[in-house]
Design a protein around this motif. Sequence first.
Motif, PDB file in Angstrom:
ATOM      1  N   SER A   2       1.197 -41.631 -60.837  1.00 15.24           N
ATOM      2  CA  SER A   2       2.620 -41.436 -60.604  1.00 15.24           C
ATOM      3  C   SER A   2       3.118 -42.435 -59.576  1.00 15.24           C
ATOM      4  N   ASP A   4       5.888 -42.709 -56.853  1.00 14.23           N
ATOM      5  CA  ASP A   4       6.766 -41.819 -56.103  1.00 14.23           C
ATOM      6  C   ASP A   4       8.099 -42.503 -55.852  1.00 14.23           C
ATOM      7  N   GLY A   6      11.136 -40.875 -55.627  1.00 16.42           N
ATOM      8  CA  GLY A   6      12.144 -40.036 -54.989  1.00 16.42           C
ATOM      9  C   GLY A   6      13.236 -39.649 -55.974  1.00 16.42           C
ATOM     10  N   ASN A  40      -1.316 -41.098 -56.944  1.00 17.06           N
ATOM     11  CA  ASN A  40       0.095 -41.219 -56.577  1.00 17.06           C
ATOM     12  C   ASN A  40       0.267 -42.469 -55.741  1.00 17.06           C
ATOM     13  N   PRO A  42       3.121 -44.958 -53.552  1.00 18.63           N
ATOM     14  CA  PRO A  42       4.486 -45.078 -53.022  1.00 18.63           C
ATOM     15  C   PRO A  42       5.269 -46.142 -53.782  1.00 18.63           C
ATOM     16  N   ASN A  43       6.554 -45.949 -53.904  1.00 17.96           N
ATOM     17  CA  ASN A  43       7.422 -46.919 -54.564  1.00 17.96           C
ATOM     18  C   ASN A  43       7.793 -47.996 -53.549  1.00 17.96           C
ATOM     19  N   GLY A  59       4.458 -29.349 -54.688  1.00 13.82           N
ATOM     20  CA  GLY A  59       4.932 -30.719 -54.732  1.00 13.82           C
ATOM     21  C   GLY A  59       6.083 -30.928 -53.764  1.00 13.82           C
ATOM     22  N   ASP A  79      14.841 -31.794 -53.757  1.00  9.94           N
ATOM     23  CA  ASP A  79      13.862 -31.910 -52.673  1.00  9.94           C
ATOM     24  C   ASP A  79      13.576 -30.528 -52.123  1.00  9.94           C
ATOM     25  N   ASP A  89      -2.032 -34.760 -50.160  1.00  9.72           N
ATOM     26  CA  ASP A  89      -1.567 -35.947 -50.874  1.00  9.72           C
ATOM     27  C   ASP A  89      -0.074 -36.177 -50.657  1.00  9.72           C
ATOM     28  N   ALA A  90       0.722 -35.117 -50.615  1.00  8.87           N
ATOM     29  CA  ALA A  90       2.167 -35.273 -50.414  1.00  8.87           C
ATOM     30  C   ALA A  90       2.480 -35.849 -49.041  1.00  8.87           C
ATOM     31  N   LEU A  93       1.214 -39.556 -48.929  1.00  7.93           N
ATOM     32  CA  LEU A  93       2.098 -40.381 -49.755  1.00  7.93           C
ATOM     33  C   LEU A  93       3.406 -40.663 -49.013  1.00  7.93           C
ATOM     34  N   ALA A  94       3.965 -39.645 -48.375  1.00  7.16           N
ATOM     35  CA  ALA A  94       5.197 -39.825 -47.602  1.00  7.16           C
ATOM     36  C   ALA A  94       4.989 -40.780 -46.434  1.00  7.16           C
TER      37      ALA A  94
END
Length: 118
Positions: A2, A4, A6, A40, A42-43, A59, A79, A89-90, A93-94
């Motif tokens: 995935s 991420d 947003g 996952n 990050p974008n 999630g 959100d 993981d969340a 990832l953030a």
Amino acid sequence: MSLDVGLHPTRYHWDAAADVAMGVLPFLLGRPRGTVVNLNVPNAVENRGVVEASLAPFGIVHTTLTEQDDDYVRLAVEDLPNRPEPGSDAALLADGWATLSGLDPVSHMPLGYRPTER
């Protein structure tokens, strides 16, 4: 895998995500057959690296039913108000990490179904 992005992305960094996937691929090819993972990314053009992480209990986004009729269902993505569990993981990832989590695989079980003729 995935990316991420947003809720309101302006760009999608698919090339950076593909680089992460290609970097993890040799490790995955060395794993036993049937290994299932969640990756996952990050974008972002760059990330902090890949880290193994446990799955967050929830999630970072939530899908809710906003409207339904006999002919359709409309969902909304929101959100969540809470902060992700530290070390999950969340949360990682953030914080800019790509996360790799091992999952218990779901395996196929033959049912013996035979369609009936109409």
